[in-house]
Design a protein around this motif. Structure first.
Motif, PDB file in Angstrom:
ATOM      1  N   PRO A  78       2.403  -2.426  -5.399  1.00  0.00           N
ATOM      2  CA  PRO A  78       2.226  -3.867  -5.579  1.00  0.00           C
ATOM      3  C   PRO A  78       3.181  -4.483  -6.598  1.00  0.00           C
ATOM      4  CG  PRO A  78       0.091  -2.811  -5.430  1.00  0.00           C
ATOM      5  CD  PRO A  78       1.117  -1.717  -5.522  1.00  0.00           C
ATOM      6  N   TYR A 132       3.681 -10.947  -3.160  1.00  0.00           N
ATOM      7  CA  TYR A 132       2.295 -10.579  -3.465  1.00  0.00           C
ATOM      8  C   TYR A 132       1.415 -11.822  -3.443  1.00  0.00           C
ATOM      9  CZ  TYR A 132      -1.310  -7.565  -5.537  1.00  0.00           C
ATOM     10  OH  TYR A 132      -2.437  -6.822  -5.757  1.00  0.00           O
ATOM     11  N   GLN A 133       0.094 -11.602  -3.278  1.00  0.00           N
ATOM     12  CA  GLN A 133      -0.822 -12.743  -3.162  1.00  0.00           C
ATOM     13  C   GLN A 133      -1.025 -13.492  -4.483  1.00  0.00           C
ATOM     14  OE1 GLN A 133      -1.436  -9.555  -2.215  1.00  0.00           O
ATOM     15  NE2 GLN A 133      -3.575  -8.977  -2.563  1.00  0.00           N
ATOM     16  N   GLU A 149      -3.219  -7.928 -14.164  1.00  0.00           N
ATOM     17  CA  GLU A 149      -2.540  -8.508 -12.998  1.00  0.00           C
ATOM     18  C   GLU A 149      -1.033  -8.360 -13.119  1.00  0.00           C
ATOM     19  OE1 GLU A 149      -2.568  -9.471  -9.423  1.00  0.00           O
ATOM     20  OE2 GLU A 149      -4.511  -9.659 -10.417  1.00  0.00           O
ATOM     21  N   THR A 198      -8.264   2.272  -6.591  1.00  0.00           N
ATOM     22  CA  THR A 198      -8.145   1.875  -5.187  1.00  0.00           C
ATOM     23  C   THR A 198      -8.660   2.970  -4.266  1.00  0.00           C
ATOM     24  OG1 THR A 198      -6.250   0.436  -5.627  1.00  0.00           O
ATOM     25  CG2 THR A 198      -6.507   1.225  -3.375  1.00  0.00           C
ATOM     26  N   THR A 246      -2.870   3.527   4.389  1.00  0.00           N
ATOM     27  CA  THR A 246      -1.981   2.725   3.551  1.00  0.00           C
ATOM     28  C   THR A 246      -0.713   2.317   4.288  1.00  0.00           C
ATOM     29  OG1 THR A 246      -0.819   4.673   2.686  1.00  0.00           O
ATOM     30  CG2 THR A 246      -2.776   3.953   1.488  1.00  0.00           C
ATOM     31  N   GLY A 287      -3.242  -0.913   3.054  1.00  0.00           N
ATOM     32  CA  GLY A 287      -1.915  -1.516   2.964  1.00  0.00           C
ATOM     33  C   GLY A 287      -1.116  -1.308   4.227  1.00  0.00           C
ATOM     34  N   GLN A 347      -9.257  -5.030  -1.090  1.00  0.00           N
ATOM     35  CA  GLN A 347      -8.412  -5.697  -2.080  1.00  0.00           C
ATOM     36  C   GLN A 347      -9.064  -5.404  -3.421  1.00  0.00           C
ATOM     37  OE1 GLN A 347      -5.543  -7.091  -2.194  1.00  0.00           O
ATOM     38  NE2 GLN A 347      -5.688  -7.834  -4.272  1.00  0.00           N
ATOM     39  N   TRP A 348      -8.578  -4.361  -4.100  1.00  0.00           N
ATOM     40  CA  TRP A 348      -9.296  -3.841  -5.259  1.00  0.00           C
ATOM     41  C   TRP A 348      -9.399  -4.854  -6.402  1.00  0.00           C
ATOM     42  CZ3 TRP A 348      -7.479  -3.138 -10.249  1.00  0.00           C
ATOM     43  CH2 TRP A 348      -8.404  -2.562 -11.119  1.00  0.00           C
ATOM     44  N   SER A 349      -8.381  -5.656  -6.614  1.00  0.00           N
ATOM     45  CA  SER A 349      -8.403  -6.568  -7.757  1.00  0.00           C
ATOM     46  C   SER A 349      -9.553  -7.566  -7.682  1.00  0.00           C
ATOM     47  CB  SER A 349      -7.064  -7.306  -7.885  1.00  0.00           C
ATOM     48  OG  SER A 349      -6.798  -8.083  -6.733  1.00  0.00           O
ATOM     49  N   ASP A 350     -10.062  -7.832  -6.483  1.00  0.00           N
ATOM     50  CA  ASP A 350     -11.236  -8.692  -6.362  1.00  0.00           C
ATOM     51  C   ASP A 350     -12.441  -8.092  -7.081  1.00  0.00           C
ATOM     52  OD1 ASP A 350      -9.839 -10.527  -4.914  1.00  0.00           O
ATOM     53  OD2 ASP A 350     -10.640  -9.936  -2.967  1.00  0.00           O
TER      54      ASP A 350
END
Length: 329
Positions: free
Chosen positions: A42, A51-52, A90, A126, A219, A242, A267-270
């Motif tokens: 990422p 990236y988002q 982040e 993840t 992935t 991914g 989406q692990w960061s969520d």
């Protein structure tokens, strides 16, 4: 402070080592003197502007840092200056200092070095969330892991074995096969066959007495995902992590119906922002597995911070098995 700087989104060769303002420390923040930072896929997407979540420029990329706490905000109660920690963030890890909310910072075991701590951040979280939270893994099950020698794939193989399962490692070379077996894979699955639709399913069935894989952790996407779906057992669960192979696959709903399959995404960061207590619990589990010797990050190389662009370029080229780590000293 010294940091790797993204001035404009583009290829990693454009990254420079320069100076950014020292990070501010809020009331709930921890200031870390960074000793090691992991290089993640990422990060490459962030540098390229794909990236988002994209920060305002200029900024330092990097989502995993490990180092020593040098200051804390007035409302921080669990950490203190001098603590050895790892942090999920982040962006900002490719720098000499970073400020992180206390909830995303974890004291590391005495037996863990900074390089391992940095390398055990995003990819292990993840892999665990994909396997257990989204894939509903149970001890004794068989898990097909594509991209098995990448950061997430390597972590997944170790975690599957550590939790009592069998990992089938999707690989594309003899060298990757050897590495996957060293990491604890039960068997390897060749992903370079002439007819993936048939060869992947045939290999998985041969390794599972004709049953198929209970869980798929993918992935790569593309043709590998299509073929791997056909290798799932009845009531199998696929987790989309991914699309490193490039093509975002489309799923035929009738196939899900015929075999009672389920597909979910991660989406692990969520989870980091929505359920930090769950992330903390998983991190403690990972620390326990590390202390027991069940998991160890595969360090592919250690480079100085000034070579961050070179590290990301290697990742882009697909030349990395395991984790690259940047150090500040």
């Amino acid at each position: 402070m010294k940091a790797v700087i993204v001035q404009e989104f583009g290829e990693p060769e454009a990254l420079t080592l320069g100076t950014l303002p020292d990070p501010e420390v809020g009331a709930h923040d921890v200031l870390i003197e960074v000793k090691a930072a992991a290089v993640n896929y990422p990060d490459l997407l962030v540098v390229r502007g794909h990236y988002q979540v994209l920060p305002a420029r200029p900024f330092a990329p990097g989502k995993d840092a490990a180092g020593i706490v040098v200051a804390v905000g007035k409302n921080v109660c669990q950490l203190a200056p001098g603590d050895r920690v790892m942090a999920h963030l982040e962006y900002g890890a490719y720098a000499h200092f970073v400020s992180v909310n206390e909830a995303s910072c974890f004291r590391i075991p005495d037996v863990m070095c900074f390089k391992d701590a940095a390398a055990m951040g995003l990819v292990y979280q993840t892999a665990y969330f994909a396997l257990v939270e989204r894939g509903s893994f149970q001890a004794g099950e068989t898990v097909l892991v594509t991209g098995a020698t990448g950061g997430v794939g390597s972590a997944a193989i170790q975690i599957v074995k550590g939790l009592g399962g069998k990992a089938l490692a999707g690989v594309r070379s003899d060298a990757q096969a050897r590495l996957a077996l060293e990491q604890g894979a039960y068997a390897v699955i060749d992903l370079l066959g002439p007819d993936l639709r048939e060869t992947v399913r045939g290999q998985v069935r041969a390794a599972t007495a004709g049953i198929g894989a209970d869980v798929l952790l993918d992935t790569l996407g593309g043709d590998v995902f299509d073929a791997s779906m056909r290798a799932l057992a009845w009531c199998g669960r696929a987790v989309v992590i991914g699309f490193a192979a490039g093509r975002i696959p489309e799923i035929k709903a009738n196939y899900l119906l015929v075999k009672n399959l389920s597909v979910s995404g991660l989406q692990w960061s969520d989870y980091r922002s929505r359920q930090p207590d769950k992330v903390k619990a998983v991190q403690e589990t990972l620390f326990q597995l590390y202390a027991a010797g069940a998991i160890r990050p595969q360090i592919a190389g250690v480079l100085p911070l000034s070579q961050a662009g070179e590290a990301l370029a290697s990742l882009r080229a697909g030349n990395v098995s395991g984790k690259l780590v940047l150090t500040t000293t």
